[in-house]
Write a protein that holds these residues in place. Structure first.
Motif, short mmCIF file in Angstrom:
data_model
loop_
_atom_site.label_atom_id
_atom_site.label_comp_id
_atom_site.label_asym_id
_atom_site.label_seq_id
_atom_site.Cartn_x
_atom_site.Cartn_y
_atom_site.Cartn_z
N UNK A 143 0.84 -1.19 0.00
CA UNK A 143 0.00 0.00 0.00
C UNK A 143 0.88 1.24 0.00
N UNK A 144 0.53 2.20 -0.85
CA UNK A 144 1.32 3.42 -0.98
C UNK A 144 0.39 4.63 -1.01
N UNK A 145 0.68 5.63 -0.20
CA UNK A 145 -0.12 6.85 -0.20
C UNK A 145 0.26 7.68 -1.42
N UNK A 146 -0.71 7.89 -2.30
CA UNK A 146 -0.45 8.64 -3.53
C UNK A 146 -0.68 10.14 -3.34
N UNK A 147 -1.72 10.52 -2.58
CA UNK A 147 -2.06 11.94 -2.46
C UNK A 147 -2.80 12.21 -1.16
N UNK A 148 -2.59 13.42 -0.63
CA UNK A 148 -3.39 13.97 0.47
C UNK A 148 -3.86 15.33 0.00
N UNK A 149 -5.14 15.46 -0.23
CA UNK A 149 -5.68 16.65 -0.87
C UNK A 149 -6.71 17.32 0.03
N UNK A 150 -6.54 18.61 0.27
CA UNK A 150 -7.49 19.39 1.06
C UNK A 150 -8.47 20.08 0.13
N UNK A 151 -9.76 20.03 0.49
CA UNK A 151 -10.78 20.68 -0.32
C UNK A 151 -11.76 21.43 0.57
N UNK A 152 -12.50 22.32 -0.04
CA UNK A 152 -13.54 23.08 0.65
C UNK A 152 -14.87 22.70 0.03
N UNK A 153 -15.81 22.20 0.84
CA UNK A 153 -17.12 21.80 0.34
C UNK A 153 -18.22 22.61 1.00
N UNK A 154 -19.45 22.26 0.69
CA UNK A 154 -20.60 22.97 1.27
C UNK A 154 -20.70 22.76 2.77
N UNK A 155 -20.11 21.66 3.28
CA UNK A 155 -20.15 21.39 4.71
C UNK A 155 -18.87 21.82 5.42
N UNK A 156 -17.95 22.44 4.68
CA UNK A 156 -16.71 22.89 5.29
C UNK A 156 -15.49 22.22 4.69
N UNK A 182 -7.65 11.26 1.05
CA UNK A 182 -6.41 10.50 1.00
C UNK A 182 -6.59 9.40 -0.03
N UNK A 183 -5.70 9.37 -1.00
CA UNK A 183 -5.72 8.34 -2.04
C UNK A 183 -4.60 7.35 -1.77
N UNK A 184 -4.98 6.08 -1.65
CA UNK A 184 -4.02 5.02 -1.37
C UNK A 184 -4.06 4.00 -2.50
N UNK A 185 -2.91 3.67 -3.04
CA UNK A 185 -2.80 2.61 -4.06
C UNK A 185 -2.43 1.30 -3.37
N UNK A 186 -3.14 0.23 -3.73
CA UNK A 186 -2.85 -1.10 -3.19
C UNK A 186 -2.55 -2.04 -4.36
N UNK A 187 -1.53 -2.85 -4.21
CA UNK A 187 -1.26 -3.93 -5.16
C UNK A 187 -1.20 -5.22 -4.35
N UNK A 188 -2.15 -6.11 -4.62
CA UNK A 188 -2.22 -7.39 -3.91
C UNK A 188 -1.84 -8.50 -4.87
N UNK A 189 -0.90 -9.33 -4.46
CA UNK A 189 -0.46 -10.45 -5.29
C UNK A 189 -0.62 -11.75 -4.52
N UNK A 190 -0.92 -12.80 -5.27
CA UNK A 190 -1.07 -14.12 -4.68
C UNK A 190 0.05 -15.04 -5.09
N UNK A 191 0.32 -16.04 -4.27
CA UNK A 191 1.38 -17.00 -4.59
C UNK A 191 1.12 -17.76 -5.87
N UNK A 192 -0.17 -17.81 -6.30
CA UNK A 192 -0.52 -18.57 -7.50
C UNK A 192 -0.68 -17.69 -8.74
N UNK A 193 -0.23 -16.44 -8.66
CA UNK A 193 -0.15 -15.60 -9.85
C UNK A 193 -1.20 -14.53 -10.00
N UNK A 194 -2.23 -14.52 -9.18
CA UNK A 194 -3.25 -13.49 -9.28
C UNK A 194 -2.75 -12.14 -8.79
N UNK A 195 -3.27 -11.07 -9.39
CA UNK A 195 -2.91 -9.70 -9.01
C UNK A 195 -4.17 -8.84 -9.02
#
Length: 299
Positions: free
Chosen positions: A114-127, A132-145
């Motif tokens: 897991x790797x943190x790609x971005x932390x972005x601050x925004x202003x919305x109607x509620x304040x 936080x955007x996190x990239x995950x790469x999951x691999x299995x011993x049998x070849x699945x990704x």
């Protein structure tokens, strides 16, 4: 929400932070998850070592066994470990993008980076809020990704419940299923995922602190049920799954699993819905390699 967003300089050091975890889905854990997400129309899985994991079941493979002393008031692991110590008390799984390459199996050793790609601050109607955007790469011993992008939103606690704008259910549905929802199902899913977030089981907390009218149905559980229904109705296995939580769903009302075929083929627009005809989860499953989301559904 403003069109522009600024990176908060206080959190730039968190960009690129990475962690690696090893896990897997044992037959016992798979059985727990199966009991939590199954319903009258879903298949009954004969759980056994080596069984192909249904789509998104790898989400339970890396449960966090955090000591009680390291939990926040909401039941989540306190911020400041892997995730940045943002100044917001409310957090939600906002959505994501999942790409499947091969399959995983019950009992197979899985590794997730897991790797943190971005932390972005925004202003919305509620304040103010943070994404936080996190990239995950999951691999299995049998070849699945499985490669995925996870988006988490952080906000201040509201003074009262202010529901977001409702997104209507699309017309010309290919299927529309009813799934019973109640406290027991939410408890079972929390147990299978070792999720201590109190909005899913502590009604006084959900109402008095986070200002929800009832217990909140887990976003990942909705996604897991929605993709299962799409696979069952299309007979296809996903190559990509994009999803967004657009409205909270609550334990005191059954939910609907809905799907509308894309006229262009190669995909189906899916989601969860209320009986008042608005969406809780808005998603799209693709099975044609290289196809991409299009049209109004994911906007």
């Amino acid at each position: 929400m403003s069109a522009s967003s600024l990176m908060n300089p206080d959190y730039t050091d968190w960009i690129g932070r990475s962690e690696t975890r090893e896990g897997g889905v044992t037959p016992n854990l798979a059985g727990m998850l199966n009991a939590a997400v199954s319903h009258d129309l879903s298949p009954v899985h004969a759980i056994a070592p080596g069984m192909v994991l249904p789509s998104l079941w790898h989400w339970v493979a890396f449960n966090e066994f955090v000591p009680m002393s390291d939990l926040g008031e909401d039941g989540h692991p306190a911020l400041g470990g892997f995730l940045p110590p943002l100044p917001f008390r409310r957090r939600m799984w906002a959505g994501g993008d999942v790409r499947f390459k091969g399959v995983f199996h019950v009992g197979e050793k899985l590794t997730k980076v897991s790797t943190i790609r971005a932390v972005t601050m925004k202003e919305g109607t509620t304040g103010k809020m943070a994404f936080v955007t996190v990239d995950h790469v999951t691999t299995g011993d049998q070849g699945g990704v499985v490669e995925e992008e996870q988006n988490i939103v952080y906000l201040d606690m509201p003074r009262s419940f202010r529901p977001p704008k409702q997104t209507p259910v699309p017309e010309r549905l290919a299927y529309d299923e009813r799934v019973p929802m109640n406290e027991v199902r939410l408890f079972r899913y929390s147990a299978a995922t070792y999720n201590a977030h109190r909005i899913h089981y502590d009604l006084p907390y959900a109402r008095e602190v986070e200002k929800y009218p009832a217990l909140v149905v887990h976003g990942p559980m909705q996604a897991t049920m929605a993709i299962e229904a799409a696979e069952r109705h299309t007979g296809k296995s996903p190559s990509r799954f994009t999803y967004r939580v657009v409205h909270p769903m609550f334990h005191d009302s059954d939910i609907r699993l809905v799907g509308a075929l894309d006229p262009a083929g190669g995909a189906i627009e899916i989601g969860t819905a209320t009986f008042e005809d608005y969406l809780g989860l808005k998603a799209r499953m693709e099975w044609k390699t290289g196809s991409r989301p299009s049209g109004e559904w994911m906007k």
